[in-house]
Design a protein around this motif. Structure first.
Motif, PDB file in Angstrom:
ATOM      1  N   GLN A  45      42.383  35.394  39.220  1.00 36.35           N
ATOM      2  CA  GLN A  45      43.797  35.539  38.917  1.00 36.35           C
ATOM      3  C   GLN A  45      44.003  36.107  37.513  1.00 36.35           C
ATOM      4  OE1 GLN A  45      46.116  31.948  39.293  1.00 36.35           O
ATOM      5  NE2 GLN A  45      47.833  33.100  40.155  1.00 36.35           N
ATOM      6  N   SER A  46      43.157  35.691  36.598  1.00 35.73           N
ATOM      7  CA  SER A  46      43.305  36.189  35.234  1.00 35.73           C
ATOM      8  C   SER A  46      42.990  37.680  35.156  1.00 35.73           C
ATOM      9  CB  SER A  46      42.399  35.403  34.294  1.00 35.73           C
ATOM     10  OG  SER A  46      41.074  35.880  34.418  1.00 35.73           O
ATOM     11  N   ALA A 103      48.252  39.670  33.630  1.00 38.07           N
ATOM     12  CA  ALA A 103      47.203  40.687  33.601  1.00 38.07           C
ATOM     13  C   ALA A 103      47.800  42.065  33.834  1.00 38.07           C
ATOM     14  CB  ALA A 103      46.152  40.372  34.661  1.00 38.07           C
ATOM     15  N   ARG A 104      48.711  42.128  34.792  1.00 38.23           N
ATOM     16  CA  ARG A 104      49.337  43.411  35.095  1.00 38.23           C
ATOM     17  C   ARG A 104      50.124  43.945  33.898  1.00 38.23           C
ATOM     18  NH1 ARG A 104      49.948  46.921  38.682  1.00 38.23           N
ATOM     19  NH2 ARG A 104      48.362  45.949  39.967  1.00 38.23           N
ATOM     20  N   SER A 150      52.988  34.297  36.566  1.00 37.80           N
ATOM     21  CA  SER A 150      51.644  33.863  36.961  1.00 37.80           C
ATOM     22  C   SER A 150      50.601  34.621  36.149  1.00 37.80           C
ATOM     23  CB  SER A 150      51.451  34.132  38.448  1.00 37.80           C
ATOM     24  OG  SER A 150      51.547  35.529  38.666  1.00 37.80           O
ATOM     25  N   PRO A 151      49.381  34.121  36.105  1.00 40.45           N
ATOM     26  CA  PRO A 151      48.328  34.800  35.341  1.00 40.45           C
ATOM     27  C   PRO A 151      48.143  36.244  35.799  1.00 40.45           C
ATOM     28  CG  PRO A 151      47.575  32.648  36.052  1.00 40.45           C
ATOM     29  CD  PRO A 151      48.908  32.861  36.676  1.00 40.45           C
ATOM     30  N   ASP A 152      48.260  36.498  37.113  1.00 41.02           N
ATOM     31  CA  ASP A 152      48.030  37.868  37.563  1.00 41.02           C
ATOM     32  C   ASP A 152      49.138  38.806  37.083  1.00 41.02           C
ATOM     33  OD1 ASP A 152      48.950  35.969  39.745  1.00 41.02           O
ATOM     34  OD2 ASP A 152      49.706  37.851  40.535  1.00 41.02           O
ATOM     35  N   LEU A 176      42.530  46.543  39.066  1.00 42.34           N
ATOM     36  CA  LEU A 176      43.925  46.247  38.741  1.00 42.34           C
ATOM     37  C   LEU A 176      44.719  47.530  38.557  1.00 42.34           C
ATOM     38  CD1 LEU A 176      46.106  44.175  38.019  1.00 42.34           C
ATOM     39  CD2 LEU A 176      45.335  44.292  35.664  1.00 42.34           C
ATOM     40  N   TYR A 233      38.615  41.693  45.915  1.00 41.89           N
ATOM     41  CA  TYR A 233      39.530  40.624  45.515  1.00 41.89           C
ATOM     42  C   TYR A 233      39.224  39.336  46.274  1.00 41.89           C
ATOM     43  CZ  TYR A 233      42.593  43.368  42.473  1.00 41.89           C
ATOM     44  OH  TYR A 233      43.104  44.086  41.426  1.00 41.89           O
ATOM     45  N   ARG A 239      42.261  37.819  29.503  1.00 42.77           N
ATOM     46  CA  ARG A 239      41.677  36.672  28.801  1.00 42.77           C
ATOM     47  C   ARG A 239      40.254  36.416  29.283  1.00 42.77           C
ATOM     48  NH1 ARG A 239      43.434  30.762  30.384  1.00 42.77           N
ATOM     49  NH2 ARG A 239      41.564  30.480  29.125  1.00 42.77           N
ATOM     50  N   GLY A 245      44.118  39.725  37.267  1.00 44.11           N
ATOM     51  CA  GLY A 245      45.221  40.426  37.908  1.00 44.11           C
ATOM     52  C   GLY A 245      45.221  40.355  39.418  1.00 44.11           C
ATOM     53  N   VAL A 246      44.394  39.469  40.004  1.00 43.14           N
ATOM     54  CA  VAL A 246      44.396  39.351  41.458  1.00 43.14           C
ATOM     55  C   VAL A 246      45.525  38.419  41.881  1.00 43.14           C
ATOM     56  CG1 VAL A 246      43.069  38.620  43.477  1.00 43.14           C
ATOM     57  CG2 VAL A 246      41.901  39.628  41.512  1.00 43.14           C
ATOM     58  N   THR A 262      40.391  45.653  32.915  1.00 47.40           N
ATOM     59  CA  THR A 262      41.796  45.631  33.338  1.00 47.40           C
ATOM     60  C   THR A 262      42.663  46.476  32.405  1.00 47.40           C
ATOM     61  OG1 THR A 262      42.393  43.701  32.014  1.00 47.40           O
ATOM     62  CG2 THR A 262      41.537  43.268  34.212  1.00 47.40           C
ATOM     63  N   ARG A 267      39.411  47.537  47.660  1.00 46.00           N
ATOM     64  CA  ARG A 267      39.871  46.613  46.635  1.00 46.00           C
ATOM     65  C   ARG A 267      40.041  45.217  47.211  1.00 46.00           C
ATOM     66  NH1 ARG A 267      44.901  47.843  42.848  1.00 46.00           N
ATOM     67  NH2 ARG A 267      46.229  47.835  44.680  1.00 46.00           N
TER      68      ARG A 267
END
Lengths: 285, 320, 413, 242
Positions: free
Chosen positions: B197-198, D75-76, D70-72, D104, B185, D81, B200-201, D152, B181
């Motif tokens: 980042q969007s 997502a979690r 944060s964006p991550d 993820l 990433y 998006r 989920g990283v 995700t 992973r």
């Protein structure tokens, strides 16, 4: 008096940094290419000045434009032969190519001109002015004012002329510019040529009061990067302000904290500033 | 990767690496081979953050210098064999990554590169003016071996063996990383941070992981350098050329590929030594070196790994 | 010395025989490591020209250089007239490259001895390789004191080193003080690589050991683009004496900045290096009149060995011979003489001959009191004098015995 | 309420790009967000997804205060998006692109590959799975953006102009895809320019103008709203002058 002298020296030194950096920032901002050979462009311009004077007996008023013209040609050549092929590739390819160019230029100069330090006779453009104890060399003053003029000129060219807006258009969006009928290659070659020509002027002026050797570009390069970065990539007025700021900081920190640490002061401030303001001092967000 | 290095080819390559210096009795070639591996270690270490994660650092000499100084200070201050400085170098590299690397991760693209140049230059100046670590004069290793642990050998073969082990560990590690992973990433971050980042990283965390690994291995390279050369000063530890060499080698071979930095080192180090041996006396070694680098960048912007892949693909297509 | 004399004397009647054998004898290969690229390249190339000249002097008969060993004959008489061949290597300013150079010269080119390597730190690493391979290494140029403190068996140094310069300066200043000029406030301005730092440390150490204090020490980066803050610091501190330990580029800048800021220290001493570089004299000589320098070499009186050597060097390069080239040349002569005396190219024989060296001043290009090594391999007869820039050349002004011109103080700029 | 934003403000220099915008999305809804160019839709979107931190206002997602996450972290929590400009991870294959998303919730490579393959299958990219992502055209890239986000396993998907720049037949396919995503129980918030798309897909539309929501309702209601017409027309009139 000493403080005043330090401030004056710092300002003039800063002007030299700005002068040194103007071509770099132009090229950097216009095409997002870091020219690692920039210091060596300056070195070539300095040699042009030196040899025009010693061999051809040309005066500064002739050899400064001559350096600009020759460097302009060099810039265009480098663009067509090298940069054009790597600029849309990965950033690393650009670094590799200009780094190779830097080695090539520097060591060809070493081979051709020898490693000896040479310099133009001091007082070629007038001596030293004494303003009530404040002493300023004419050559430094000329360099300082030229930095101002060059900055102003480049800035006006980019913001107020049709040519400038075309160049900016290409730098912002190559494809879009092509759609509205601006051919990108000549524009970018022109940008390289202009950047190199500015560098030529800078080098020839710096040669008036600085020694010339194949390695000379190296001593300025790190500070030039800092100047450009602080000023915001591509911003010629930004480079002027940043250069002057660096010059003054160096001058005072060298006096108060010792010359060995003056670069450390500038670098530390630079790093802290980037941490706080990641887009540089004058850069756009 | 699979296409370029099928299993058999990989095995042959590995075997060649093992055997290379034993094929020649010439001590100079052996040294060049050892130096190649050393350069491959630092370039491969750089590759983790600079290649995979796309954070083009020009300041990795700072880790190299830390490792080298750790080794020789362990000798000069504590009387230990230089290699015993290795853990100190690693710990210091971790500290540096966290204290200095973390805040720099906010910077993008050229700004990041410039900040790293500045950090390495600053470190060089600080060490130059810090008498405890030898200041400008530098630190010497043991003049002659006191015991085997000093790792002072006349032949370069023992160094070659050590370097090969470290490189193998590093490459194995990188290979595992590449498949995991984290590898995905890092590559995602290197390609587009915002998008990564969007998805989920946790970008900063993964950049830090990459820097910790990269910095630690670079510091190991520095330690090994100091053990072999027996001397370090600010310029040979922290000089910008050290960083640039790592970048150039990785870029030349192919940044973000497993064997790219090794390939780059295997070309540039012998090339540098050869140009120096042939033309160094006339001072034009670097002219040739510069021209070759320029040509490579001009005709193979993605590095040689990409060129290789391209050739293999074309060849397969013709074969099929 | 007796050995050398005899070899020269023997050589003359045997010339005819030797000429025959010379064709057969394989050349003796020496490795020379120098900075031929990088910041110190100018110095490296100047030294290379001097050594190339000596190779010619040794390999061809130069009877006019009579007392100089090996000059009158061709090649090395005791090795059947074998020619000297120098293999050059560029150290690129890097200690690791210097090491690679040493290894390559030893194992690829099979040189019988090594010389070099200008920068002290590179001499340090490259001589470590020679030590491991048991090959003699001689430096005629690197001055850091730690080089001869390593207990190496194969390492020799002909040049004076840092502590000796310190003594020279203070002896000289004591003499100036006797003339009624103030000399108590000594400032050291040094560049901050190993050269400047180690010499500055040696001077400071010497001063403290002799109950003197250094008034002001300024360390700066040799790549500085501007030195005016340093000059302003000096201007406001007003020292009696300023000792500059500088490379070429910065020395030039200091002289230019003195002029710009209108300041002249009463006594300026340049520690060789930058001040001795011919580029310094050609580019700012007119701004540096009265600058003092240390030198182990002076052109000397017409007819002297040093004078003749300068004439040859000048003919070849267009520049005068200076200290920083003459010292390596001296080292090279010592090495070649030792190989000749050894009568063999076996490393152990060369080492033994080097260790037994005893050269009288009359056979030297430099002003050393002779060449004789102590057990660390340091030439304990190494010696320098004070010279002063008067017109276009440095002339010896102290000690009186060597002086050929009168000391002119203060520094005129 | 799955997503709720109140009084969001975001300024750039002197420009108030988002000026007190409110929004509420129920679980299972498919909401459209429209507005003229420069209305601040994208900025508002960035605030919702955590890419920008608003200066005022609060956002709650899935019952959690998420304004400054944060964006991550978003997502979690299950908010995915896409971006207006379809960026792909150029050095990777199409499958690997999707795997970045799948990782993820699945650390194992094999699992992530399987989930990613499913997402590609669902978006109709299965055939191109081994292709370098950089070789995809605009439509493919947009679809890959959606596939990555789906991988995700989100509860809410924010689509920023997912259909802009597509040909009419590609739009047809895309509309079908969005409907199927919605049918899987994923809540959708769609920023769109093309009215037709909004009409066919959504039952509730928000109209954004000058940094805030000026109207809300069914597509038909909204297009009849005089304020909305003025907003669009005013814009056009101004452009006509220029």
């Amino acid at each position: 008096m000493i403080l005043l002298q330090l401030a004056a020296d710092g300002l003039l030194l800063g002007a030299v940094y700005a002068l040194f950096s103007s071509g770099l920032t132009l090229i950097w901002g216009m095409m997002n290419v870091v020219n690692f050979a920039h210091g060596d462009f300056v070195m070539l311009a300095m040699y042009i000045a030196f040899f025009s004077f010693t061999l051809l007996k040309l005066e500064p008023i002739v050899f400064v434009p001559l350096a600009a013209v020759l460097l302009f040609a060099l810039g265009g050549l480098v663009y067509y032969a090298l940069v054009r092929h790597v600029m849309r590739g990965p950033m690393l390819a650009q670094i590799l190519s200009t780094f190779g160019l830097a080695l090539f230029l520097r060591y060809t100069a070493l081979w051709a001109f020898s490693a000896n330090f040479v310099s133009l006779p001091s007082g070629l453009v007038g001596g030293v002015y004494d303003l009530g104890g404040l002493r300023l060399a004419a050559s430094h003053l000329i360099a300082g004012f030229s930095a101002l003029l060059l900055t102003l000129g480049l800035h006006l060219l980019l913001t107020r002329t049709d040519l400038g807006s075309r160049m900016l258009a290409v730098s912002e969006d190559r494809v879009a510019a092509e759609l509205v009928g601006v051919r990108p290659d000549p524009m970018q070659a022109l940008a390289w040529g202009l950047g190199a020509a500015a560098t030529g002027v800078a080098g020839a002026l710096i040669a008036l009061f600085f020694y010339v050797s194949p390695e000379v570009g190296n001593s300025f390069l790190l500070l030039a990067f800092v100047t450009v970065c602080l000023g915001g990539f591509g911003s010629v007025p930004g480079a002027l302000l940043a250069g002057v700021a660096i010059g003054v900081i160096e001058s005072f920190s060298a006096y108060w904290l010792g010359p060995a640490t003056k670069d450390a002061v500038v670098l530390a401030l630079f790093i802290l500033l980037l941490w706080v303001r990641p887009q540089g001092l004058f850069g756009r967000a | 990767m699979k296409a370029l290095f099928p299993r058999a080819g990989f095995a042959a390559g590995a075997l060649l690496l093992f055997a290379a210096p034993f094929l020649t009795a010439n001590p100079f070639y052996q040294r060049v081979a050892a130096l190649t591996l050393l350069a491959a270690i630092s370039a491969s270490a750089w590759n983790v953050i600079g290649g995979y994660a796309g954070q083009v650092s020009f300041g990795h000499s700072v880790y190299f210098g830390i490792g080298a100084y750790a080794a020789l200070l362990a000798y000069a201050k504590l009387g230990w064999p230089p290699i015993a400085g290795l853990p100190f170098g690693i710990v210091a590299s971790f500290a540096l990554s966290i204290v200095v690397g973390l805040p720099s991760f906010r910077l993008r693209g050229h700004y990041f590169s410039m900040a790293t140049i500045a950090i390495a230059a600053l470190a060089g100046i600080l060490v130059t003016n810090w008498d405890f670590v030898g200041g400008a004069i530098g630190v010497m290793g043991p003049a002659r071996a006191r015991s085997f642990a000093d790792l002072l050998f006349r032949s370069s073969l023992p160094y070659y063996a050590i370097f090969l082990c470290v490189l193998a560990i590093l490459l194995l590690f990188t290979r595992l990383l590449q498949k995991s992973r984290m590898g995905f990433y890092l590559r995602a971050i290197g390609s587009d941070e915002r998008v990564a980042q969007s998805l989920g990283v946790p970008v900063r965390r993964y950049k830090l992981y990459a820097l910790l690994i990269s910095g630690a291995f670079t510091s190991i390279a520095g330690t090994l350098y100091a053990v072999m050369v027996g001397f370090v000063d600010p310029n040979s530890g922290f000089g910008i050329l050290i960083s640039v060499n790592m970048v150039v080698m990785a870029a030349l071979g192919g940044a973000g590929t497993l064997f790219g930095p090794l390939i780059g080192a295997a070309i540039l180090v012998p090339l540098g030594e050869a140009t120096n041996a042939l033309w160094g006396a006339r001072g034009i070694a670097y002219v040739a070196y510069g021209v070759i680098i320029m040509l490579l960048a001009r005709f193979s912007p993605g590095g040689l790994a990409e060129l290789g892949r391209f050739i293999v693909k074309g060849w397969r297509r013709r074969a099929a | 010395m007796s050995i050398t004399r005899r070899s020269v004397l023997l050589a003359v009647p045997a010339l005819a025989v030797l000429r025959q054998r010379a064709e057969a004898a394989a050349p003796v290969k020496l490795g020379y490591i120098e900075p031929l690229t990088g910041n110190s390249a100018a110095a490296g190339h100047a030294i290379k020209q001097g050594i190339d000249l000596l190779v010619d002097v040794i390999n061809k008969p130069y009877p006019q250089l009579a007392p100089l060993p090996l000059a009158a004959t061709s090649g090395l008489p005791r090795l059947g007239g074998a020619k000297i061949e120098v293999i050059w290597a560029d150290n690129q300013g890097s200690p690791a490259v210097g090491q690679s150079d040493a290894l390559r010269l030893i194992t690829q080119d099979h040189v019988v001895a090594l010389l070099g390597a200008y920068q002290s730190n590179i001499t340090l690493t490259s001589s470590a390789v020679a030590e491991r391979y048991g090959i003699p290494y001689l430096t005629g140029e690197s001055v850091a004191s730690n080089l001869t403190e390593r207990g190496y068996k194969w390492f020799f140094r002909t040049t004076p080193y840092a502590p000796q310069f310190a003594k020279l300066y203070f002896d000289f200043l004591a003499n100036v003080a006797k003339m009624g000029k103030p000399t108590s406030k000594v400032a050291i301005v040094h560049e901050n690589t190993d050269y400047g730092t180690s010499v500055a440390q040696s001077i400071t150490k010497f001063a403290t050991e002799h109950g003197k204090k250094i008034f002001l020490t300024i360390s700066y980066n040799a790549n500085s683009t501007d030195v005016s803050p340093q000059v302003l610091s000096l201007k406001s501190a007003k020292p009696d004496v300023v000792i500059f330990i500088s490379y070429t580029s910065d020395s030039i800048l200091y002289m230019k900045t003195f002029q710009t800021l209108g300041y002249r220290p009463p006594i300026v001493i340049g520690d060789d290096s930058g001040f001795s570089d011919p580029s310094f004299v050609t580019s700012v000589g007119n701004l540096a009149q009265g600058a003092l320098n240390r030198s182990a070499y002076a052109i000397g009186k017409s007819g002297s060995l040093s004078y003749k050597m300068n004439a040859l060097y000048k003919k070849k390069t267009g520049r005068d011979l200076d200290d920083s080239v003459a010292r390596p040349m001296q080292g090279f002569m010592v090495m070649c003489d030792a190989i000749n005396r050894a009568g063999s190219t076996k490393p152990e024989a060369i080492r033994a001959a080097l260790a037994a060296t005893d050269m009288p001043p009359s056979e030297l290009i430099t002003a050393y009191k002779g060449v004789k090594f102590n057990k660390e391999g340091q030439n304990f007869l190494a010696y320098s004098m004070m010279t002063e820039l008067q017109g276009k050349t440095y002339v010896p002004v102290w000690p009186p015995k060597e002086a050929i011109a009168k000391l002119q103080l203060p520094f005129k700029g | 309420m799955l997503l709720e934003a109140r009084g969001i403000v975001k300024t750039f220099g002197n420009v108030r790009a988002v000026d007190g915008a409110d929004l509420a999305v129920e679980e299972g809804e498919l909401v459209g967000l429209i507005g003229p160019n420069g209305a601040g839709k994208s900025t508002f979107f960035d605030c919702l997804a955590g890419n920008l931190a608003p200066e005022a206002g609060s956002i709650r997602f899935a019952g959690l205060e998420s304004t400054r996450l944060s964006p991550d972290r978003h997502a979690r929590l299950g908010l995915a998006r896409t971006f207006q400009v379809p960026v792909v991870f150029a050095g990777m294959t199409v499958l690997e692109n999707a795997m970045v998303g799948a990782f993820l919730r699945h650390e194992s490579r094999a699992r992530a590959a399987q989930k990613a393959a499913e997402a590609l299958e669902f978006t109709g990219l299965a055939g191109q799975a081994e292709m370098p992502a950089a070789a995809l055209g605009t439509a493919g890239r947009k679809r890959l953006g959606i596939a990555r986000a789906l991988a995700t396993e989100p509860r809410l998907l924010l689509l920023d102009e997912a259909l802009a720049g597509l040909t009419s037949s590609e739009i047809e396919t895309a509309i079908g895809l969005l409907a199927r995503i919605h049918a899987r129980g994923i809540t959708l918030l769609v920023v769109e320019h093309i009215m037709e798309v909004i009409h066919r897909l959504t039952r509730r539309v928000l109209v954004f103008h000058q940094g805030r929501v000026i109207a809300e309702g069914s597509p038909a209601e909204v297009t009849a709203n005089p304020e909305v017409i003025r907003a669009y027309l005013g814009r056009r009139a101004k452009r006509g002058e220029a």
